[in-house]
Design a protein around this motif. Structure first.
Motif, PDB file in Angstrom:
ATOM      1  N   ALA A 199       0.832  -1.215   0.000  1.00 26.47           N
ATOM      2  CA  ALA A 199       0.000   0.000   0.000  1.00 26.47           C
ATOM      3  C   ALA A 199       0.863   1.260   0.000  1.00 26.47           C
ATOM      4  O   ALA A 199       0.545   2.242  -0.679  1.00 26.47           O
ATOM      5  CB  ALA A 199      -0.925   0.011   1.214  1.00 26.47           C
ATOM      6  N   LEU A 200       1.964   1.228   0.741  1.00 27.04           N
ATOM      7  CA  LEU A 200       2.868   2.380   0.794  1.00 27.04           C
ATOM      8  C   LEU A 200       3.427   2.672  -0.596  1.00 27.04           C
ATOM      9  O   LEU A 200       3.488   3.826  -1.039  1.00 27.04           O
ATOM     10  CB  LEU A 200       4.005   2.110   1.770  1.00 27.04           C
ATOM     11  CG  LEU A 200       4.991   3.265   1.977  1.00 27.04           C
ATOM     12  CD1 LEU A 200       4.347   4.365   2.821  1.00 27.04           C
ATOM     13  CD2 LEU A 200       6.274   2.785   2.651  1.00 27.04           C
ATOM     14  N   GLN A 201       3.817   1.623  -1.304  1.00 22.15           N
ATOM     15  CA  GLN A 201       4.370   1.800  -2.641  1.00 22.15           C
ATOM     16  C   GLN A 201       3.303   2.258  -3.631  1.00 22.15           C
ATOM     17  O   GLN A 201       3.580   3.044  -4.531  1.00 22.15           O
ATOM     18  CB  GLN A 201       5.026   0.493  -3.084  1.00 22.15           C
ATOM     19  CG  GLN A 201       6.266   0.154  -2.256  1.00 22.15           C
ATOM     20  CD  GLN A 201       6.726  -1.278  -2.416  1.00 22.15           C
ATOM     21  OE1 GLN A 201       6.139  -2.041  -3.178  1.00 22.15           O
ATOM     22  NE2 GLN A 201       7.761  -1.652  -1.681  1.00 22.15           N
ATOM     23  N   GLU A 202       2.079   1.797  -3.455  1.00 23.86           N
ATOM     24  CA  GLU A 202       0.986   2.260  -4.309  1.00 23.86           C
ATOM     25  C   GLU A 202       0.725   3.745  -4.088  1.00 23.86           C
ATOM     26  O   GLU A 202       0.409   4.481  -5.031  1.00 23.86           O
ATOM     27  CB  GLU A 202      -0.279   1.457  -4.017  1.00 23.86           C
ATOM     28  CG  GLU A 202      -0.200   0.011  -4.484  1.00 23.86           C
ATOM     29  CD  GLU A 202      -1.299  -0.849  -3.879  1.00 23.86           C
ATOM     30  OE1 GLU A 202      -2.178  -0.276  -3.178  1.00 23.86           O
ATOM     31  OE2 GLU A 202      -1.282  -2.075  -4.083  1.00 23.86           O
ATOM     32  N   MET A 203       0.847   4.199  -2.844  1.00 25.45           N
ATOM     33  CA  MET A 203       0.640   5.617  -2.533  1.00 25.45           C
ATOM     34  C   MET A 203       1.629   6.509  -3.268  1.00 25.45           C
ATOM     35  O   MET A 203       1.320   7.651  -3.608  1.00 25.45           O
ATOM     36  CB  MET A 203       0.778   5.863  -1.028  1.00 25.45           C
ATOM     37  CG  MET A 203      -0.371   5.358  -0.186  1.00 25.45           C
ATOM     38  SD  MET A 203      -0.099   5.739   1.561  1.00 25.45           S
ATOM     39  CE  MET A 203      -1.543   4.974   2.297  1.00 25.45           C
ATOM     40  N   ALA A 204       2.818   5.990  -3.517  1.00 27.27           N
ATOM     41  CA  ALA A 204       3.841   6.789  -4.205  1.00 27.27           C
ATOM     42  C   ALA A 204       3.476   7.045  -5.654  1.00 27.27           C
ATOM     43  O   ALA A 204       3.994   7.975  -6.276  1.00 27.27           O
ATOM     44  CB  ALA A 204       5.194   6.095  -4.119  1.00 27.27           C
ATOM     45  N   ASP A 205       2.619   6.208  -6.234  1.00 27.85           N
ATOM     46  CA  ASP A 205       2.098   6.418  -7.590  1.00 27.85           C
ATOM     47  C   ASP A 205       3.223   6.557  -8.617  1.00 27.85           C
ATOM     48  O   ASP A 205       3.209   7.451  -9.465  1.00 27.85           O
ATOM     49  CB  ASP A 205       1.193   7.657  -7.611  1.00 27.85           C
ATOM     50  CG  ASP A 205       0.323   7.722  -8.855  1.00 27.85           C
ATOM     51  OD1 ASP A 205       0.030   6.658  -9.430  1.00 27.85           O
ATOM     52  OD2 ASP A 205      -0.050   8.837  -9.266  1.00 27.85           O
ATOM     53  N   GLY A 206       4.219   5.679  -8.524  1.00 31.19           N
ATOM     54  CA  GLY A 206       5.289   5.670  -9.518  1.00 31.19           C
ATOM     55  C   GLY A 206       6.352   6.731  -9.335  1.00 31.19           C
ATOM     56  O   GLY A 206       7.245   6.862 -10.173  1.00 31.19           O
ATOM     57  N   ASP A 207       6.299   7.489  -8.233  1.00 30.03           N
ATOM     58  CA  ASP A 207       7.218   8.604  -7.974  1.00 30.03           C
ATOM     59  C   ASP A 207       8.215   8.181  -6.902  1.00 30.03           C
ATOM     60  O   ASP A 207       7.860   8.023  -5.734  1.00 30.03           O
ATOM     61  CB  ASP A 207       6.401   9.816  -7.524  1.00 30.03           C
ATOM     62  CG  ASP A 207       7.237  11.068  -7.315  1.00 30.03           C
ATOM     63  OD1 ASP A 207       8.429  10.947  -6.976  1.00 30.03           O
ATOM     64  OD2 ASP A 207       6.699  12.176  -7.479  1.00 30.03           O
ATOM     65  N   GLY A 208       9.476   7.991  -7.288  1.00 38.76           N
ATOM     66  CA  GLY A 208      10.490   7.543  -6.350  1.00 38.76           C
ATOM     67  C   GLY A 208      10.749   8.532  -5.234  1.00 38.76           C
ATOM     68  O   GLY A 208      10.941   8.145  -4.074  1.00 38.76           O
TER      69      GLY A 208
END
Length: 437
Positions: A199-208
């Motif tokens: 979920a944390l990685q999904e929140m980033a929406d492709g933005d490192g």
């Protein structure tokens, strides 16, 4: 008494502020860059340029947080060029002149300059033209970065002297690798279970960059056990999806919606419809575009489709949001599952082309009205066959200008109601041949 507000007073015991995680994890060389293999791979554009020792001016086009600045800085290191970074938002003509003058001096001393221009599309036409002579004489090697489509935002002259490289949003695999690197730097695992980690990685929406900022927040939490997805969502505000109602995302998503409808995939069509609504798109714009889809891609294969769209549009106007958006969603489903044809669309375009080719050729005289004696003398209306008096209610006369061969513009398909129209077209074509034989 010492002035407590004296910023110049020595304070030897104050520790140096810790550098942000994103800065600490900045790659030291191109091999450490996560993602962008389509640009950095051995057979990819930058890989080939570096291997051949010939680097050209570049435009990096991609969303935020995918490594545009980092790659530019590392390119300068790889090619032993002096790195200069400016932002088009904060720089003007005077700033550019200083940069160019310094680059000229540097070149005279045997060192080249890689000028990285962030948000390069923000420069106007004159400012963009100002780069050209310095690119051509080798004073600078330009690397521009933009989140906007270069085809629309950059001058043709600048584009012709640069290679456009597309940088893509980071995948979940890329973001997981970045998360692991962050944990190594921090010296501990994030206090999240596997689902919350996703979920944390999904929140980033492709933005490192966004991911590393989120990781820095999460790593500072004091918790007794790993948090689940719901607990994470409570503590963190979900990042809004990137959507520019007047930019590329707007056109990309409406294209995705239109093609999903045309491809008869109601699930994909609903997904892109929802993505646009979540991004803040005006439902009225979507209502208009849905009606266009009914006209262009469904048309007479299902004449009801246009009515469904117009009724959904009217329902939205009466109910407003959010209830009215459900009516539009139902129209999306109807259009996706309706039989498809572009025969009417193609026939219309063919008729327009024929109209241009034939210019001002008049109608044949037998189908012209003759309200005056002079017009009757000129043959207006002479020989006209009244179709209702003809056998089968069809005279088979020619209605095209004299000298224009009867074309076949409308070619209906064997789908939906247009199957019946195809039968009628063929019936009248057969009768026309019989009447004129």
């Amino acid at each position: 008494m010492a002035d407590l507000f004296d910023s110049g007073a020595a304070q030897p015991d104050r520790p140096e502020p810790k550098r942000p995680l994103a800065d600490r994890l900045r790659p030291k060389n191109l091999a450490q860059v996560i993602g962008q293999e389509q640009v950095l791979g051995a057979e990819a554009p930058l890989g080939v340029m570096l291997a051949s020792g010939s680097l050209s001016s570049l435009i990096f086009w991609g969303p935020p947080g995918v490594g545009k600045t980092t790659i530019a800085r590392l390119l300068a290191d790889e090619t032993d060029l002096h790195f200069v970074q400016i932002s088009a938002i904060f720089s003007g003509v005077a700033d550019l002149k200083k940069v160019f003058e310094a680059a000229k001096i540097r070149r005279q001393n045997g060192r080249g300059t890689l000028l990285f221009v962030d948000e390069v599309h923000r420069f106007n036409k004159a400012q963009q033209d100002g780069f050209l002579p310095h690119m051509e004489d080798g004073t600078i090697l330009l690397v521009g970065a933009t989140t906007e489509n270069p085809s629309f935002e950059l001058n043709a002259a600048l584009l012709s002297r640069s290679q456009v490289l597309v940088l893509e949003r980071l995948s979940l695999v890329d973001l997981e690798l970045m998360t692991q690197r962050a944990e190594q730097e921090l010296g501990r695992a994030l206090p999240l279970d596997a689902d919350a980690r996703d979920a944390l990685q999904e929140m980033a929406d492709g933005d490192g960059r966004s991911l590393l900022n989120l990781i820095e927040q999460v790593s500072a939490w004091k918790v007794d056990k790993p948090l689940n997805r719901d607990a994470l969502a409570t503590r963190l505000m979900r990042r809004a999806a990137k959507y520019d109602k007047s930019g590329d995302e707007h056109y990309n998503l409406i294209s995705a919606l239109h093609k999903s409808v045309r491809g008869s995939d109601p699930d994909a069509a609903l997904y892109w419809y929802a993505r646009m609504l979540e991004g803040g798109e005006d439902p009225r714009y979507l209502a208009r575009r849905l009606t266009r889809m009914a006209v262009e891609d469904i048309a007479l294969a299902d004449p009801q489709a246009q009515a469904v769209c117009l009724q959904a549009w009217e329902t939205y106007e009466r109910l407003g949001s959010p209830e009215g958006e459900l009516a539009l969603a139902q129209a999306v489903i109807y259009l996706a599952l309706a039989p498809k044809t572009n025969a009417g669309y193609m026939a219309y375009n063919a008729a327009r082309r024929l109209a241009k080719q034939t210019g001002s050729a008049p109608p044949p005289k037998h189908i012209l009205n003759a309200p005056t004696g002079l017009m009757k003398e000129q043959g207006y209306g002479e020989g006209y066959d009244y179709d209702h008096n003809a056998e089968d209610g069809f005279s088979g006369q020619n209605y095209f200008p004299d000298g224009v061969k009867h074309p076949v513009l409308y070619q209906p398909v064997e789908r939906g109601f247009e199957r019946e129209l195809k039968r009628r077209v063929e019936f009248f074509a057969k009768l026309r041949t019989q009447r004129n034989s």
